[in-house]
Motif scaffolding. Structure first.
Motif, PDB file in Angstrom:
ATOM      1  N   ILE A  28     -74.463 -39.964 -93.216  1.00 43.05           N
ATOM      2  CA  ILE A  28     -73.224 -39.043 -93.903  1.00 43.05           C
ATOM      3  C   ILE A  28     -73.587 -39.399 -95.359  1.00 43.05           C
ATOM      4  O   ILE A  28     -73.806 -40.146 -95.788  1.00 43.05           O
ATOM      5  CB  ILE A  28     -72.151 -40.014 -93.621  1.00 43.05           C
ATOM      6  N   PHE A  29     -73.613 -37.848 -95.898  1.00 43.02           N
ATOM      7  CA  PHE A  29     -73.909 -37.691 -97.325  1.00 43.02           C
ATOM      8  C   PHE A  29     -72.696 -37.128 -97.847  1.00 43.02           C
ATOM      9  O   PHE A  29     -72.216 -35.907 -97.590  1.00 43.02           O
ATOM     10  CB  PHE A  29     -75.144 -37.111 -97.242  1.00 43.02           C
ATOM     11  N   GLY A  30     -72.068 -37.684 -98.736  1.00 49.15           N
ATOM     12  CA  GLY A  30     -70.964 -37.276 -99.658  1.00 49.15           C
ATOM     13  C   GLY A  30     -69.789 -36.826 -98.568  1.00 49.15           C
ATOM     14  O   GLY A  30     -69.121 -35.786 -98.477  1.00 49.15           O
ATOM     15  N   GLY A  31     -69.703 -37.633 -97.424  1.00 48.48           N
ATOM     16  CA  GLY A  31     -68.610 -37.313 -96.422  1.00 48.48           C
ATOM     17  C   GLY A  31     -68.915 -36.339 -95.289  1.00 48.48           C
ATOM     18  O   GLY A  31     -68.278 -36.143 -94.478  1.00 48.48           O
ATOM     19  N   VAL A  32     -70.048 -35.929 -95.518  1.00 46.40           N
ATOM     20  CA  VAL A  32     -70.617 -34.851 -94.337  1.00 46.40           C
ATOM     21  C   VAL A  32     -71.667 -35.250 -93.589  1.00 46.40           C
ATOM     22  O   VAL A  32     -72.685 -36.124 -93.920  1.00 46.40           O
ATOM     23  CB  VAL A  32     -71.094 -33.692 -95.149  1.00 46.40           C
ATOM     24  N   ARG A  74     -68.561 -42.802-103.286  1.00 48.38           N
ATOM     25  CA  ARG A  74     -69.066 -41.851-102.398  1.00 48.38           C
ATOM     26  C   ARG A  74     -69.189 -42.344-101.064  1.00 48.38           C
ATOM     27  O   ARG A  74     -69.521 -43.463-100.599  1.00 48.38           O
ATOM     28  CB  ARG A  74     -70.409 -41.238-102.925  1.00 48.38           C
ATOM     29  N   ALA A  75     -68.760 -41.304-100.306  1.00 44.37           N
ATOM     30  CA  ALA A  75     -68.965 -41.679 -98.411  1.00 44.37           C
ATOM     31  C   ALA A  75     -70.450 -41.239 -98.263  1.00 44.37           C
ATOM     32  O   ALA A  75     -70.728 -40.555 -97.502  1.00 44.37           O
ATOM     33  CB  ALA A  75     -67.995 -40.740 -97.792  1.00 44.37           C
ATOM     34  N   ASP A  76     -71.222 -42.043 -98.830  1.00 50.46           N
ATOM     35  CA  ASP A  76     -72.808 -41.976 -98.446  1.00 50.46           C
ATOM     36  C   ASP A  76     -72.969 -43.082 -97.351  1.00 50.46           C
ATOM     37  O   ASP A  76     -73.097 -44.215 -97.750  1.00 50.46           O
ATOM     38  CB  ASP A  76     -73.705 -42.122 -99.726  1.00 50.46           C
ATOM     39  N   LEU A  77     -73.268 -42.812 -96.426  1.00 53.86           N
ATOM     40  CA  LEU A  77     -73.112 -43.867 -95.374  1.00 53.86           C
ATOM     41  C   LEU A  77     -74.192 -43.713 -94.302  1.00 53.86           C
ATOM     42  O   LEU A  77     -74.743 -42.617 -94.169  1.00 53.86           O
ATOM     43  CB  LEU A  77     -71.791 -44.123 -94.306  1.00 53.86           C
ATOM     44  N   GLU A 119     -84.716 -42.428 -92.410  1.00 57.46           N
ATOM     45  CA  GLU A 119     -84.141 -43.967 -92.504  1.00 57.46           C
ATOM     46  C   GLU A 119     -82.704 -44.202 -93.102  1.00 57.46           C
ATOM     47  O   GLU A 119     -82.635 -45.480 -93.470  1.00 57.46           O
ATOM     48  CB  GLU A 119     -85.254 -44.640 -92.987  1.00 57.46           C
ATOM     49  N   GLY A 120     -82.204 -43.173 -93.352  1.00 58.21           N
ATOM     50  CA  GLY A 120     -80.661 -43.459 -94.116  1.00 58.21           C
ATOM     51  C   GLY A 120     -80.670 -43.748 -95.372  1.00 58.21           C
ATOM     52  O   GLY A 120     -79.549 -44.063 -96.014  1.00 58.21           O
ATOM     53  N   LEU A 157     -72.956 -50.002 -86.050  1.00 55.53           N
ATOM     54  CA  LEU A 157     -72.796 -50.607 -87.516  1.00 55.53           C
ATOM     55  C   LEU A 157     -73.045 -49.449 -88.488  1.00 55.53           C
ATOM     56  O   LEU A 157     -74.063 -48.656 -88.370  1.00 55.53           O
ATOM     57  CB  LEU A 157     -73.944 -51.850 -87.334  1.00 55.53           C
ATOM     58  N   ILE A 158     -72.051 -49.779 -89.446  1.00 53.06           N
ATOM     59  CA  ILE A 158     -72.416 -49.011 -90.521  1.00 53.06           C
ATOM     60  C   ILE A 158     -72.582 -49.731 -92.087  1.00 53.06           C
ATOM     61  O   ILE A 158     -72.112 -50.645 -92.088  1.00 53.06           O
ATOM     62  CB  ILE A 158     -70.778 -48.179 -90.967  1.00 53.06           C
ATOM     63  N   THR A 159     -73.418 -49.157 -92.411  1.00 58.05           N
ATOM     64  CA  THR A 159     -73.721 -49.707 -93.916  1.00 58.05           C
ATOM     65  C   THR A 159     -73.671 -48.728 -95.017  1.00 58.05           C
ATOM     66  O   THR A 159     -73.577 -47.565 -94.521  1.00 58.05           O
ATOM     67  CB  THR A 159     -75.183 -50.358 -94.040  1.00 58.05           C
ATOM     68  N   PRO A 160     -73.727 -49.009 -96.182  1.00 59.07           N
ATOM     69  CA  PRO A 160     -73.832 -47.990 -97.192  1.00 59.07           C
ATOM     70  C   PRO A 160     -75.237 -47.186 -97.079  1.00 59.07           C
ATOM     71  O   PRO A 160     -75.969 -47.926 -96.377  1.00 59.07           O
ATOM     72  CB  PRO A 160     -74.011 -48.882 -98.516  1.00 59.07           C
ATOM     73  N   ALA A 161     -75.418 -46.181 -97.222  1.00 61.95           N
ATOM     74  CA  ALA A 161     -76.562 -45.341 -97.345  1.00 61.95           C
ATOM     75  C   ALA A 161     -77.716 -46.319 -98.162  1.00 61.95           C
ATOM     76  O   ALA A 161     -77.250 -46.622 -98.997  1.00 61.95           O
ATOM     77  CB  ALA A 161     -76.454 -43.920 -97.536  1.00 61.95           C
ATOM     78  N   LEU A 162     -78.891 -46.183 -97.672  1.00 61.14           N
ATOM     79  CA  LEU A 162     -79.911 -46.704 -98.393  1.00 61.14           C
ATOM     80  C   LEU A 162     -80.364 -46.172 -99.708  1.00 61.14           C
ATOM     81  O   LEU A 162     -80.265 -44.812 -99.581  1.00 61.14           O
ATOM     82  CB  LEU A 162     -81.214 -47.244 -97.541  1.00 61.14           C
TER      83      LEU A 162
END
Length: 403
Positions: free
Chosen positions: A392-396, A365-368, A127-128, A57-62
């Motif tokens: 995943i922070f800024g796509g990385v 942003r790809a913060d996931l 914790e994301g 499961l993928i959510t937006p990063a917290l």
């Protein structure tokens, strides 16, 4: 990068789960470029590096939108005092509370402040979490307040995280100004705010509007300067009583109003009109054995967005778990797991004035956060359990159990 074979929680504009059961996310230049069903991936993305997430499961990063993670010392002794019957107000009036942390913080240099804050930050990242708001407010003099903000900025250089800094000079009256809060506001707080702004250290201005801190007239003077400097404001208000802080903050268009246990229906209506986010802080409620619940029903009725945050601080909320915070907002304040997740993502972003994160949709942003769970409600349901698979922070990919 193309993420495939995942359950994707998009968080809709209606503040509901938007769940794609068999989904994919295309990431380009650190941003989300496309989101959709795994069997509908445009051909151009199939040429990218692909990662199969095996149904995770993928959510937006917290996002932790209210913390005090930079400080010196600790207040474990006060924890004992409270257990022996002393109230938060009694401890504060006896020279404890916020002022007791000031002494330790003033003794610490920037390097020490950063060193002691990093373990707290690391606990949140594990914790994301991708964004952390960090307040000053334990210096209460020019040099220490500035050093706290400099230390907060330094954290973003040492860890893959966005730091939003908040000037909280109006947190308490220091011992050298005892009984003279107005003189402190005029001679220390406001000049330090101007100095911090000139150095580029301030993303928002906060204050503690309470009987043991500052009244609305004193906060208003600080907010007037913030408005002059074009800095957004927020406020600790109605935590222990109702002295009008929420209405004042709403008049200034505060991006968030925090604690709000003693807010009423009129306060909720004012917040709705101003677009202010109510930031719920169950850690302090729990630690202080409070019984006055924030007016959740009124917030729902008036459409006030509700964020949740740890309020991580040395005295009233030594809490360093955003997941436990989400559980506590459900068990103590009766939020739904859906509201708690929206509160730790979309609404937390709004509480920080951010529009480029907190949801999963193209252009953001790809913060996931990738989780080893089947349903998003599990994030609030479990206690003392961290199911994060990777962040995943800024796509990385910056942390992964696959490593």
């Amino acid at each position: 990068m193309l993420l495939r074979n995942a359950k994707i929680v998009t968080i809709t504009d209606e503040n509901r789960y938007g769940l794609i059961e068999h989904g994919a996310i295309a990431i380009k230049d650190g941003l989300i470029d496309w989101v959709g069903s795994d069997d509908a991936i445009p051909v151009k993305y199939l040429e990218q590096t692909s990662r199969d997430l095996d149904g995770r499961l993928i959510t937006p990063a917290l996002i932790d939108c209210h913390t005090h993670v930079v400080y010196g010392g600790n207040r474990a002794v006060e924890f004992e005092m409270r257990l022996e019957g002393a109230s938060y107000e009694e401890i504060a009036r006896a020279g404890g509370g916020i002022v007791s942390t000031v002494t330790a913080t003033r003794k610490a240099d920037i390097d020490h402040l950063v060193k002691t804050a990093l373990p707290r930050v690391d606990a949140l990242l594990a914790e994301g979490v991708s964004v952390i708001e960090v307040k000053s407010g334990y210096g209460l003099d020019r040099d220490t307040e500035l050093n706290m903000l400099r230390a907060a900025r330094k954290i973003a250089e040492l860890r893959p995280v966005r730091i939003k800094t908040t000037f909280l000079g109006a947190h308490a009256t220091p011992a050298e100004f005892k009984g003279e809060p107005d003189r402190y506001i005029d001679e220390v707080c406001i000049p330090t705010l101007r100095a911090a702004h000139a150095e580029g250290l301030v993303d928002a201005v906060d204050g503690f509007c309470e009987g043991i801190a500052f009244n609305t007239d004193q906060i208003k003077r600080v907010f007037d300067v913030a408005r002059e400097l074009d800095i957004p404001v927020k406020l600790h208000a109605e935590q222990l009583s109702n002295i009008g802080g929420t209405k004042l903050a709403a008049q200034y268009g505060a991006i968030s109003i925090d604690h709000v246990e003693y807010a009423n229906d009129a306060d909720a209506e004012a917040m709705a009109k101003s677009g202010s986010v109510a930031v719920l802080l169950p850690g302090a409620f729990y630690t202080l054995h409070e019984t006055q619940l924030p007016p959740i029903a009124a917030f729902r009725e008036h459409g006030v967005p509700m964020a949740v945050a740890t309020d991580c601080n040395p005295g009233t909320s030594p809490l360093m778990s955003i997941l436990l915070t989400m559980n506590m907002t459900c068990t103590l304040f009766r939020l739904t797991p859906e509201e708690a997740l929206c509160g730790a993502t979309k609404h937390a972003a709004t509480a920080l004035g951010l529009s480029d994160t907190g949801q999963i949709k193209p252009g953001l942003r790809a913060d996931l956060a990738v989780w080893d769970i089947e349903h998003p409600a599990e994030l609030s349901y479990r206690i003392g359990f961290n199911p994060l698979f990777e962040r995943i922070f800024g796509g990385v990919v910056v942390a992964s159990k696959a490593d």
